[in-house]
Design an enzyme around this catalytic site. Structure first.
Site, PDB file in Angstrom:
ATOM      1  N   HIS A 266      53.788  48.402  20.358  1.00  0.00           N
ATOM      2  CA  HIS A 266      54.756  47.310  20.540  1.00  0.00           C
ATOM      3  C   HIS A 266      55.204  47.239  22.004  1.00  0.00           C
ATOM      4  O   HIS A 266      55.652  48.234  22.557  1.00  0.00           O
ATOM      5  CB  HIS A 266      55.993  47.539  19.657  1.00  0.00           C
ATOM      6  CG  HIS A 266      55.759  47.183  18.211  1.00  0.00           C
ATOM      7  ND1 HIS A 266      56.791  47.001  17.326  1.00  0.00           N
ATOM      8  CD2 HIS A 266      54.623  46.951  17.529  1.00  0.00           C
ATOM      9  CE1 HIS A 266      56.283  46.678  16.142  1.00  0.00           C
ATOM     10  NE2 HIS A 266      54.980  46.656  16.235  1.00  0.00           N
TER      11      HIS A 266
ATOM     12  N   TYR B 181      66.606  44.027  16.145  1.00  0.00           N
ATOM     13  CA  TYR B 181      67.915  44.705  16.097  1.00  0.00           C
ATOM     14  C   TYR B 181      68.978  43.614  15.979  1.00  0.00           C
ATOM     15  O   TYR B 181      69.024  42.707  16.811  1.00  0.00           O
ATOM     16  CB  TYR B 181      68.152  45.529  17.365  1.00  0.00           C
ATOM     17  CG  TYR B 181      67.343  46.812  17.416  1.00  0.00           C
ATOM     18  CD1 TYR B 181      66.038  46.825  17.912  1.00  0.00           C
ATOM     19  CD2 TYR B 181      67.876  48.016  16.958  1.00  0.00           C
ATOM     20  CE1 TYR B 181      65.292  47.997  17.951  1.00  0.00           C
ATOM     21  CE2 TYR B 181      67.137  49.197  16.992  1.00  0.00           C
ATOM     22  CZ  TYR B 181      65.848  49.174  17.492  1.00  0.00           C
ATOM     23  OH  TYR B 181      65.116  50.342  17.526  1.00  0.00           O
TER      24      TYR B 181
ATOM     25  N   PRO C  67      70.565  56.839  15.032  1.00  0.00           N
ATOM     26  CA  PRO C  67      69.170  56.386  15.132  1.00  0.00           C
ATOM     27  C   PRO C  67      68.947  55.071  15.875  1.00  0.00           C
ATOM     28  O   PRO C  67      67.806  54.673  16.089  1.00  0.00           O
ATOM     29  CB  PRO C  67      68.741  56.250  13.662  1.00  0.00           C
ATOM     30  CG  PRO C  67      69.991  56.153  12.869  1.00  0.00           C
ATOM     31  CD  PRO C  67      71.056  56.858  13.636  1.00  0.00           C
TER      32      PRO C  67
ATOM     33  N   LYS D 112      65.681  57.665  19.260  1.00  0.00           N
ATOM     34  CA  LYS D 112      65.464  58.757  20.221  1.00  0.00           C
ATOM     35  C   LYS D 112      65.300  60.148  19.593  1.00  0.00           C
ATOM     36  O   LYS D 112      64.820  61.071  20.257  1.00  0.00           O
ATOM     37  CB  LYS D 112      66.648  58.826  21.213  1.00  0.00           C
ATOM     38  CG  LYS D 112      66.677  57.699  22.206  1.00  0.00           C
ATOM     39  CD  LYS D 112      65.725  57.951  23.363  1.00  0.00           C
ATOM     40  CE  LYS D 112      65.391  56.708  24.134  1.00  0.00           C
ATOM     41  NZ  LYS D 112      64.251  55.929  23.654  1.00  0.00           N
TER      42      LYS D 112
ATOM     43  N   TYR E 164      64.725  52.516  26.325  1.00  0.00           N
ATOM     44  CA  TYR E 164      64.091  52.436  24.999  1.00  0.00           C
ATOM     45  C   TYR E 164      62.674  53.026  25.026  1.00  0.00           C
ATOM     46  O   TYR E 164      62.291  53.763  24.117  1.00  0.00           O
ATOM     47  CB  TYR E 164      64.062  50.982  24.518  1.00  0.00           C
ATOM     48  CG  TYR E 164      63.742  50.863  23.046  1.00  0.00           C
ATOM     49  CD1 TYR E 164      64.747  50.929  22.085  1.00  0.00           C
ATOM     50  CD2 TYR E 164      62.439  50.701  22.598  1.00  0.00           C
ATOM     51  CE1 TYR E 164      64.454  50.842  20.717  1.00  0.00           C
ATOM     52  CE2 TYR E 164      62.136  50.609  21.251  1.00  0.00           C
ATOM     53  CZ  TYR E 164      63.155  50.679  20.310  1.00  0.00           C
ATOM     54  OH  TYR E 164      62.862  50.599  18.974  1.00  0.00           O
TER      55      TYR E 164
END
Ligand code: RFL
Ligand code: PHB
Length: 394
Positions: A72, A201, A293, A297, A385
């Site tokens: 991704h 998200y 979460p 990570k 990220y």
């Protein structure tokens, strides 16, 4: 029995450490409290950073991951009913993450360990650690009612948040930092195609949601829920209904629902124990730190601990040097605190906090609006990220 490294815990940290040590000719025994099937039944992480992918390759277990993992290059942020893409790949000069479930990664490591005939004791009861402040540590455990003892050079505490290793350190020798969040994540897995090709998200006035996946045919969704909720309170239908309400019209329309194959609630916590070395015993992964979460990570931080720990132990045997061992804790903690910071910040930005009132929602929306419209803001999210470089700040 004697071994060089006694590893407590056969989660991803313990198994990866065992494999890396084996590749370098170092002997290890793994003791695991649960059965192998139980370990594989826990549904957890889904996103691997490049550092974690590289380590799986180094351990010689990356083949299936490269075949089946989904690369991704971005993810969507949904707020005020609209979606905005964070183009991680472009913003970080070509970096990506990979969708590959922790269950699959664990299975690959377990299979490799079994194929190499390496010792793992599943359902090892009452594991205790001894004399780790000396050069001759020992580990005791019970199996089928018989007590066994292992003499070793090092103990690796890869036994997760509720493990025995951290709990065995004298209180005055350890400092613990903790924040507990006033909500949990209700997760649902289903054999339905994901609602979108990348993750979404969601910040909504009804609370956070996340649309994730394991493959083109398996979806993983999460909803922020009050800590008082029980998983039995949530029928599949109620879950899908609530998820729809938190999505944008297009995703709501596209969402394919189906029966859950797993449903569970996880509390959210930020936690760090310092230091991570106590004489000849080391903590790695969730045994030493927990992140909420939201930033994906946890497993990735565990993988970096294991990278640093394996190279320190290899250096000890090869070069008779304790330099790596001496630096282990500081090296890990420097990276861990940055992962903690990002996970806490992303959690704070995306969730509804019960005591914060309407102004908090407005402030979150303003920050999100800034992030998605400022290249600087978006790049900061993207570079965290995908994972900061291993040598960050050195
Ligand atoms: P684990 O996986 O907890 O494994 C520890 C093992 O030790 C065993 N054990 C013992 N064995 C012997 N004697 C004892 N006394 C023992 N006590 C415990 C346990 O049975 C277990 O098998 O820790 P490890 O290996 O450090 O791995 C850490 C990861 O599991 C964790 O950080 C991630 O799952 C966190 N996480 C995520 N991380 C990511 O990087 N990306 C993600 O997308 C992501 N999503 C998540 C997550 C965690 C979640 N939950 C449920 C906490 C999503 C969720 C919902
Ligand atoms: C997951 O797929 O389980 C997952 C993905 C991203 C996160 C957390 C969990 O941030």
């Amino acid at each position: 029995m004697r071994t060089q490294v006694a590893i407590i815990g056969a989660g991803p940290s313990g198994l990866l450490l065992g494999q890396l040590l084996h590749k370098n000719g170092i002997d290890a025994v793994i003791l695991e409290r649960k059965s192998g099937d139980y370990v594989l039944s826990r549904i957890r992480a889904g996103i691997l950073e490049q550092v974690c992918i590289d380590l799986m390759d180094e351990a010689g277990v990356g083949e299936r991951m490269h075949k089946e993992g989904l690369v991704h290059g971005g993810f969507d942020m949904l707020f005020k009913g609209e979606r905005h893409r964070i183009d991680m790949n472009k913003l970080t000069g070509g970096k990506n993450v990979m969708v590959y479930g922790q269950t699959e990664l664990t299975r690959d490591l377990m299979d490799a360990r079994a194929a190499a005939g390496l010792a793992t004791v599943y359902e090892a009861d009452n594991v205790t650690v001894h004399d780790f402040d000396s050069a001759r540590p020992r580990v005791r455990y019970e199996k089928d009612g018989t007590t066994h003892e292992i003499e070793c050079d090092f103990i690796a505490g890869c036994d997760g948040f509720h493990g025995v290793c951290r709990a065995s350190v004298p209180q005055g020798a350890i400092t613990e930092y903790e924040k507990i969040y006033p909500f949990g994540w209700l997760g649902l897995m289903s054999d339905t195609p994901p609602v979108h090709e990348e993750l979404i998200y969601v910040n909504s006035t009804r609370g956070f949601a996340l649309c994730s996946q394991r493959s083109h045919t398996r979806s993983r969704y999460y909803l922020q829920v009050p800590l008082s909720d029980k998983v039995e309170d949530w029928s599949d239908e109620a879950f899908w209904q609530e998820l729809r309400l938190r999505l944008d019209p297009e995703a709501r329309e596209k969402l394919v629902t189906g029966p859950s194959i797993e449903k569970s609630i996880a509390p959210l916590r930020s936690f760090v124990a310092e230091p991570m070395r106590f004489g000849r015993m080391f903590l790695a992964g969730d045994a030493a730190h927990i992140v909420p979460p939201t930033g994906a990570k946890g497993l990735n931080l565990a993988a970096t601990d294991v990278k640093y720990l394996s190279s320190a132990i290899i250096e000890f045997y090869r070069e008779k040097s304790e330099a790596g061992i001496d630096h282990y804790s500081d090296r890990c903690l420097r990276r861990i605190w940055k992962g903690e910071r990002f996970s806490w910040w992303f959690t704070s930005l995306m969730h509804r906090f019960p005591d914060d009132g309407e102004i908090a929602q407005k402030l979150q929306e303003a920050e999100l609006d800034y992030i998605v419209h400022s290249e600087t803001g978006a790049r900061s999210v993207a570079e965290n990220y995908v994972g900061l470089p291993l040598n960050f700040g050195e």
